[in-house]
Write an enzyme that holds these catalytic residues in place. Structure first.
Site, PDB file in Angstrom:
ATOM      1  NE  ARG A 211      14.158  22.637  42.117  1.00  0.00           N
ATOM      2  CZ  ARG A 211      14.855  23.044  43.164  1.00  0.00           C
ATOM      3  NH1 ARG A 211      14.272  23.160  44.336  1.00  0.00           N
ATOM      4  NH2 ARG A 211      16.134  23.330  43.072  1.00  0.00           N
ATOM      5  CG  PHE A 227       7.447  23.846  55.533  1.00  0.00           C
ATOM      6  CD1 PHE A 227       7.478  24.637  56.670  1.00  0.00           C
ATOM      7  CD2 PHE A 227       6.895  22.571  55.639  1.00  0.00           C
ATOM      8  CE1 PHE A 227       6.990  24.164  57.891  1.00  0.00           C
ATOM      9  CE2 PHE A 227       6.396  22.092  56.835  1.00  0.00           C
ATOM     10  CZ  PHE A 227       6.439  22.887  57.967  1.00  0.00           C
ATOM     11  CG  ASP A 249       7.051  29.817  53.328  1.00  0.00           C
ATOM     12  OD1 ASP A 249       7.825  28.906  52.947  1.00  0.00           O
ATOM     13  OD2 ASP A 249       7.386  30.690  54.146  1.00  0.00           O
ATOM     14  CG  ASP A 299      11.978  20.958  51.716  1.00  0.00           C
ATOM     15  OD1 ASP A 299      12.705  20.378  52.549  1.00  0.00           O
ATOM     16  OD2 ASP A 299      12.428  21.751  50.872  1.00  0.00           O
ATOM     17  CB  CYS A 339      17.187  19.941  55.464  1.00  0.00           C
ATOM     18  SG  CYS A 339      16.437  21.263  56.404  1.00  0.00           S
TER      19      CYS A 339
HETATM   20  N1  SAH Z   1      10.708  23.689  50.053  1.00  0.00           N
HETATM   21  C1  SAH Z   1      11.472  24.881  49.811  1.00  0.00           C
HETATM   22  C2  SAH Z   1      12.446  25.177  50.919  1.00  0.00           C
HETATM   23  C3  SAH Z   1      11.837  25.285  52.280  1.00  0.00           C
HETATM   24  S1  SAH Z   1      12.737  26.277  53.370  1.00  0.00           S
HETATM   25  C4  SAH Z   1      12.172  24.787  48.469  1.00  0.00           C
HETATM   26  O1  SAH Z   1      12.200  23.708  47.879  1.00  0.00           O
HETATM   27  O2  SAH Z   1      12.690  25.805  48.019  1.00  0.00           O
HETATM   28  C5  SAH Z   1      11.652  26.415  54.700  1.00  0.00           C
HETATM   29  C6  SAH Z   1      10.503  27.383  54.495  1.00  0.00           C
HETATM   30  O3  SAH Z   1       9.601  27.162  55.563  1.00  0.00           O
HETATM   31  C7  SAH Z   1      10.847  28.853  54.558  1.00  0.00           C
HETATM   32  O4  SAH Z   1      10.371  29.488  53.422  1.00  0.00           O
HETATM   33  C8  SAH Z   1      10.139  29.393  55.816  1.00  0.00           C
HETATM   34  O5  SAH Z   1       9.581  30.689  55.614  1.00  0.00           O
HETATM   35  C9  SAH Z   1       9.055  28.387  55.984  1.00  0.00           C
HETATM   36  N2  SAH Z   1       8.572  28.129  57.345  1.00  0.00           N
HETATM   37  C10 SAH Z   1       9.279  27.847  58.446  1.00  0.00           C
HETATM   38  N3  SAH Z   1       8.471  27.505  59.466  1.00  0.00           N
HETATM   39  C11 SAH Z   1       7.198  27.562  58.986  1.00  0.00           C
HETATM   40  C12 SAH Z   1       5.914  27.305  59.540  1.00  0.00           C
HETATM   41  N4  SAH Z   1       5.779  26.886  60.795  1.00  0.00           N
HETATM   42  N5  SAH Z   1       4.840  27.470  58.751  1.00  0.00           N
HETATM   43  C13 SAH Z   1       4.968  27.888  57.472  1.00  0.00           C
HETATM   44  N6  SAH Z   1       6.159  28.126  56.896  1.00  0.00           N
HETATM   45  C14 SAH Z   1       7.262  27.958  57.631  1.00  0.00           C
END
Ligand code: SAH
Length: 395
Positions: A211, A227, A249, A299, A339
């Site tokens: 970040r 995401f 998201d 992410d 990840c």
């Molecule tokens: N980048 C975030 C963590 C991501 S976790 C951080 O730094 O806190 C993954 C996220 O992706 C989750 O919130 C989940 O709801 C979302 N997600 C999973 N598959 C998805 C998709 N196909 N489209 C949109 N969001 C998605």
């Protein structure tokens, strides 16, 4: 004590102090250990190799607690390991002004299957293996004695518990029930975490250092955070001077928390758009609409849980990276992550390189990104390195 005898030539990994004994490496077992019971592991010639928790249901049949024959696995053992984990983070916590951080990182802290995260006055734990489960009460009692918190909460609802023959469990372990959301601090950032519903223990502490990489790059930028979950990268981007941030998201609850995180940081919600959508679809929509951004964060969740899913996962990474690279203005930055522990850094880099090639954009790696320092990787446990990212500049 019961003991496990390995097959011939299956001792090298234990001699290198890798903490897992796979079922296929075992020749025999002497005694009738219960799940989670401590067993010794010996070579066919009887050489003592390690002492760990027996897990009859798992492919990982023993997780080694200690490679020191003189060390008993008892109360003092767990107190020492927990004290060591705490001590190793003390400077980091003070220097970076953290009230949210990982306290125990499982195998890499010598405590296989045990995760402990701190969020302000609460600890959130995961007990992910039957050995960890067996010692749970004792570990919780010691955490209580070592760290002055209001309460300790359990989030052992990960599917990996199934492989250990353990039921998933969530609930209070000690002290007070945590509030619906807990506010904690990472330097100048503040975040709300929902320790009941949020992923893992509630927040992506492992991205903390990444970040901070937004500072110096996001000033005046139009940012797309894919995401976005509860908006960790968005808060950083806005504090770093981003002109506008779009969060995408598919979880409405995550986006709601992201909105609350803006207020918590005194950030102008007018600079942020929240889009509840599938990233794969939304990126195509932006492509077709000829939208452009200066900085994109990708992410995604773990795309591969097993080797069998690796090629499908690779296609997923290629797809979103290709689309994102096309959406960037010249000189723009891509923060792209995986990840999935099974996705090797070399393969991930190759996928991003293929995506850049197909997008027809000259792209450089400016920096390689990793999980934060409170998520260390023990050198004898390379599997502990799961989060990798590339900070790329797209020409
Ligand atoms: N980048 C975030 C963590 C991501 S976790 C951080 O730094 O806190 C993954 C996220 O992706 C989750 O919130 C989940 O709801 C979302 N997600 C999973 N598959 C998805 C998709 N196909 N489209 C949109 N969001 C998605």
């Amino acid at each position: 004590m019961a003991f496990v005898i390995l097959k011939p030539k299956r001792d090298p990994s234990l001699l290198r102090r890798h903490p897992w004994v796979f079922s296929g490496a075992m020749a025999k077992i002497r005694g009738k250990p219960d799940p989670g019971e401590t067993v010794d592991v010996v070579s066919p010639r009887g050489t003592w190799l390690g002492r760990g928790a027996y897990s009859p249901r798992s492919q990982i049949r023993v997780r080694i607690w200690t490679f020191n024959e003189d060390e008993a696995v008892d109360e003092a053992f767990f107190r020492n390991r927990l004290e060591r984990a705490l001590a190793s983070r003390r400077d980091l916590v003070r220097r970076q002004h953290l009230t949210g951080y990982r306290v125990v990182n499982a195998e890499s802290d010598g405590l296989p299957g045990v995760i402990v995260d701190r969020y302000d006055d609460y600890l959130v734990c995961q007990f992910l293996a039957v050995g960890a489960e067996t010692w749970k009460d004792l570990i919780v009692a010691q955490l209580k004695a070592l760290i002055p918190v209001e309460g300790i909460f359990e989030r052992s609802d990960s599917p990996v518990r199934d492989k250990e023959g353990l039921a998933r469990r969530t609930g209070i372990l000690a002290g007070k029930e945590p509030p619906e959301t807990i506010a904690f601090q990472e330097g100048t950032h503040r975040f709300w975490v929902d320790v009941r519903q949020g992923h893992k223990t509630g927040f992506y502490l492992d991205q903390r250092e990444n970040r901070l990489e937004l500072y110096g790059l996001a000033d005046g930028a139009e940012v797309l955070n894919c995401f976005s979950f509860s908006g960790g990268f968005s808060v950083a981007a806005l504090k770093a001077g981003a002109r506008h941030v779009t969060n995408v998201d598919m979880s409405a609850a995550a986006l709601e928390l992201s909105r609350r995180n803006l207020t918590l940081n005194d950030l102008d919600p007018g600079r942020v758009e929240h889009v509840e959508a599938d990233v794969f679809k939304k990126l195509r929509y932006y492509r077709d609409a000829a939208r452009r951004f200066d900085l994109i964060v990708l992410d995604p969740p773990k795309f591969a849980d097993s080797r069998a899913q690796l090629s499908r996962a690779s296609r997923g990474y290629k797809d979103i990276n290709l689309l994102a690279i096309k959406l960037l203005r010249a000189g723009g930055y891509l923060f792209t992550f995986s990840c999935s522990g099974l996705m090797e850094p070399e393969l991930f880099q190759k996928i991003v390189a293929d995506a850049a090639l197909d997008a027809g954009r000259d792209t450089q790696i400016v920096k390689r990104l990793n999980q934060a320092a409170d998520h260390p990787t023990a050198l004898n446990f390379p599997e502990g390195h799961y989060l990798k990212g590339l900070l790329c500049r797209v020409g």
